[in-house]
Enzyme design. Structure first.
Site, mmCIF file in Angstrom:
data_model
loop_
_atom_site.group_PDB
_atom_site.id
_atom_site.type_symbol
_atom_site.label_atom_id
_atom_site.label_comp_id
_atom_site.label_asym_id
_atom_site.label_seq_id
_atom_site.Cartn_x
_atom_site.Cartn_y
_atom_site.Cartn_z
ATOM 1 N N GLY A 123 0.831 -1.199 0.000
ATOM 2 C CA GLY A 123 0.000 0.000 0.000
ATOM 3 C C GLY A 123 0.865 1.248 0.000
ATOM 4 O O GLY A 123 2.086 1.190 0.203
ATOM 5 N N CYS A 124 0.228 2.380 -0.232
ATOM 6 C CA CYS A 124 0.974 3.635 -0.332
ATOM 7 C C CYS A 124 1.563 4.025 1.014
ATOM 8 O O CYS A 124 2.774 4.275 1.139
ATOM 9 C CB CYS A 124 0.079 4.730 -0.900
ATOM 10 S SG CYS A 124 -1.539 4.866 -0.114
#
Lengths: 347, 347, 347, 347
Positions: free
Chosen positions: C148-149
């Site tokens: 994920g970011c």
């Protein structure tokens, strides 16, 4: 203190109306309706109002609304016209912020809004709520149709020229730009932050619904017998929340020198909410953010025949809810500026 | 691989030029000058270039610059003209991003830029670097004067109409809007974030320096004997960094039906960097952010006589540094699109 | 040239993947699926791709997808797991940008994502696609689960400290902030421009889905026997489109002087996409906008025990699609940096 | 009506003070000084005030200032201390918005502000103007030192925990973020729109001047004998104009369950300008834009030991000029909320 009701206060013009009315010294907001948010505290949706507005959204009920001294409609078009007749019949005074009663010609309204008008019989008596043109009629009106945001900024920019017949009425151009709050509080991909910010575009070039409203308004101030005003109107979407700027272009019909600055200054000398800026000015939308002012400057670049008029308003205030309160003040016999003394939030 | 020098790379067009050139397969940036930042690593000023451009700013030195295959000037006006003669004498090819060699009439230049021109003798041989008009001349030019940002977007919008003589050349209007990077990287209160964001305004209404450049460019594509193009040009400042949008208005001289869409599509059919959008489109500046594209759409609202042309570019790319690289590619015999294939950063 | 398929390319990570892949020298995008936009030209949805990507969205079809050399999932969680088994069975290599295969513990995944996992049997073989930790495994993986970011920016900030066991693993704090593109391209009132811009807020304080992913990742780099990492993670929403900044706080367990700068510099010395900034730096998100870089700086304010690590990435690039391409490069035996040389768009 | 003077009203806190005071029912602004803008109409610099404030900037003159009932200093640090002694001697009451009289320990002030203090003898009698802590002293003060913006938001977030000694005072963290108006109206490249918008960064990590002020304030509310509060304070710059958000982290010293929500609600129950939000809330800066409110929410993520307190203010209002008016109201015996009833501008 008068009692005010607001129909459809979940959108941005409703929120702005509440921001203004909770500080209005003569108004108590007694009823706020929303079918979708029925039973929800207004301050739940708008936490900025916690402690300042302690009522809940309720179902719109005409009988109850009729008990208010004034009812505001902050609804999409179509709603006000469906509820208007009984309110008017009971003598309630109404300020409609929607487009329902702005256009006098029913066929034109139905063409541009693509639906049958549900209450054509009241259109005639509705007064177009631009106080700078119709102040006397507004004072005595039972139903006021508040102008749209673009029409307000555009008409105020061009009225002095058209009243005097100084420009070619068939070559009017309004290049307009608005912040995104004008698009309302609806869940659409096109209005997402990631789609709108850091970008700029024209839209509605083929025909925006405010065009017939602007042309109607301009024609009403033209001298009898003049060629009816016709406009090219191109709105644009700005990457910001509030503010409209109109850059209007018109062609002078005579090459005689005219003191345009004096013309505008005199036309709006008595107006509390129209400020003609010094010659050479370029008004900024932030100068009116959160205030009910319209600031205008007039230019004649290179001394050529094209007049350029710059006009800025806060689309939610003078372009909607502020103007609605201004109209209410006139209708109720209050000072026209009451509750509208806010200074723009700068910076 | 050719060697490129950049004079004045501390500003935004300089930074953009570096962004493009460090990925250009045929160019090595061998010299970057800045008096103010002499000895400072370029990547210190622009950390985005860490690991990609490992040289330091140096004092501008004409002899050293002349050893480059091509020299770019990304300087304020006045600088390039003061250094140009010896570079040209030594045979160096030059792409000037500044306004110094754009205007053919020296008196006009001096009037608008308020100073004496330091190198009038080279103005005539400078080629105006709009490839969509002057491609052949650019190929053979030693000195190319890159168009301004507004002039690029405005000319590309109006050229198809003026080449064919379809519109009244005395009633041209360009309502233009630019992001703030166009104002450059100078410490001015007017360009502070707190002054500019969340607001919108016109500026330079009395006369912007790009006006004579635009009028010159439009006149050059008009047929011999035509009434010279005359324009009302009103720029506006957008609350965003990159992007120019021009909404151009022109009056058709004939009421015969014209297929404007086909006219534009054909005019730019062979152009890699001009994209005529489908009928009804409203190009957004974000569609070209970071790319060398110009996207154009043509409209005729309500079928009336006023044509509306919408044109968007990235002011730092097609409006400055991207166009400079495009010109360099032509001058050096590279593919015109080399190093300019970036897709816009969306969202 | 390899053939790549993209499942679900209508969102922002899909658009970013296309931006990168159309310029990748070894990849041809041969299939882009979207149920909702089936039959629509990709360049219609993303005009920035006009002339660069001329295919249409098609129905996702596993058999056809399996004919690609690599398939990317740029879908909401739940989709990849429902289509993964047959693709893996046919030997197709897959890069999943969603959360479906990131969490090794199925119960944890099901708790945080509130649904049953549809393909638990493939979770074990999925490789967590953080090349700075798992490069060798990625090279040989058939299924890579892209981080994920927030987890990317947060893990890169804290890994050097946890690998060496220098900080109290139970007192980790990550104060993170993201641009709105992280919320995706869904029509929600909360993500409207008028709701998000010109404002800032924390969200998900009670528990964000990236928390278990971060804790899992940190625990994997801790020495055997260490107390498992536990974090307080507070994400915030920034009024801008792209960029994540993490300010991580950790408590040194020893009061001996440590050369934190050297620790970080050495840890990431060989990494193309992690840039340890000079001591005293404060990385800005714009320095990595549109690039695959992570820029990191480490501080020890007032020489006290609290270490502060600053980390910035472009959430759509190194935080999603850029990292996906980086993983693909490793899987396919291309240069790790191929197609990822873009310099940040500055300004 | 009292007469108020403002020293240094050309900056943003000065403009905000004027916005508030021109609508204050008991105040007439009789004198506004600025050396740089002497003779210029205030409404020329701030067109939002046209028609509302018709005086000119004048040279600061102590004798004239002393004739005001209250004098506000909206100046950079160093100015107020140079003019304070004669004003205090003449009995004028003063509200200083600058940092000059906030820090009680002169050596600490001189260390952080890097200059000798010009008026140390008045520091002791200055009252720190945080009404939620020092209300009684403010009422009787002649000189009030208004808190900084970050200190206001941070102290209000942590005071309830520190007063009760519930958290480890040596492990306090404040992750703060501010809009750019906090940087003032100075021409610096770092604050240009093109440098700041669409980006986010930490700054001043090594030590921000508000740190000693915060630590001093927190220590004053701790019980006698407590270990003095020590904080890691990391400010960040937001791409917007107004608003501060603080995310404060503290470690509970006991694992006994505490009703944090009740603690905060009770502490601020009587406060007009501190609004403890319902459990689970995440206050947004836009909820207080243009208002004097501080909105606070307290969280205990995952039931772990780390308390997270979220606090938002408008940095120019409750963080500066609004709080200054609040202090003035207390000093003059007006209602504490007089002239401060503005509802936030939402959207």
């Amino acid at each position: 203190m008068i009692k005010a009701g607001i129909v459809g206060a979940t959108g941005y013009t409703g929120a702005e109306l509440l921001r203004l009315l909770v500080n209005h010294p003569q108004v108590e907001v007694s009823m706020i309706t929303s079918r979708a948010e029925k039973g929800v505290a207004v301050s739940n949706l708008y936490p900025s109002l916690r402690g300042r507005c302690d009522i809940e959204f309720c179902e719109p009920d005409v009988a109850q609304l009729a008990s208010c001294d004034v009812v505001f409609f902050a609804t999409p078009h179509g709603v006000a016209q469906s509820m208007m007749a009984p309110l008017i019949a009971k003598g309630t005074r109404v300020v409609d912020l929607s487009a329902d009663f702005r256009i006098k010609d029913i066929a034109t309204w139905e063409l541009w809004y693509q639906q049958a008008h549900a209450c054509p019989e009241l259109v005639e008596q509705a007064v177009y709520g631009l106080p700078e043109v119709n102040r006397e009629q507004i004072v005595n009106a039972q139903l006021v149709a508040c102008p749209g945001c673009y029409p307000t900024a555009t008409q105020l920019a061009l009225i002095p020229l058209l009243e005097k017949g100084l420009v070619d009425p068939t070559r009017l151009i309004a290049n307009a730009a608005s912040g995104v709050s004008g698009a309302g509080r609806q869940a659409k991909v096109d209005n997402l932050m990631a789609e709108v910010t850091d970008s700029y575009k024209a839209y509605g070039v083929a025909g925006h619904r405010h065009l017939p409203e602007i042309e109607q308004g301009l024609r009403e101030v033209q001298a009898a017998g003049a060629v009816p005003a016709e406009m090219t109107f191109v709105p644009h979407l700005l990457p910001m929340i509030r503010g409209i700027q109109v850059t209007a272009y018109a062609e002078l019909t005579s090459s005689d020198a005219i003191d345009l600055q004096a013309l505008f200054a005199e036309r709006y000398e008595q107006e509390s909410f129209v400020d003609v800026m010094p010659a050479g000015s370029c008004p900024q939308t932030r100068w009116v953010k959160g205030s009910n002012q319209c600031k205008i400057a007039v230019h004649q670049p290179q001394g050529r025949n094209t007049v350029v008029v710059l006009s800025v308003i806060d689309n939610l205030c003078k372009g909607a809810s502020g103007q609605a309160v201004q109209n209410m003040n006139l209708m109720m016999g209050f000072e026209e500026t009451m509750g509208l003394e806010q200074v723009a939030l700068l910076p």
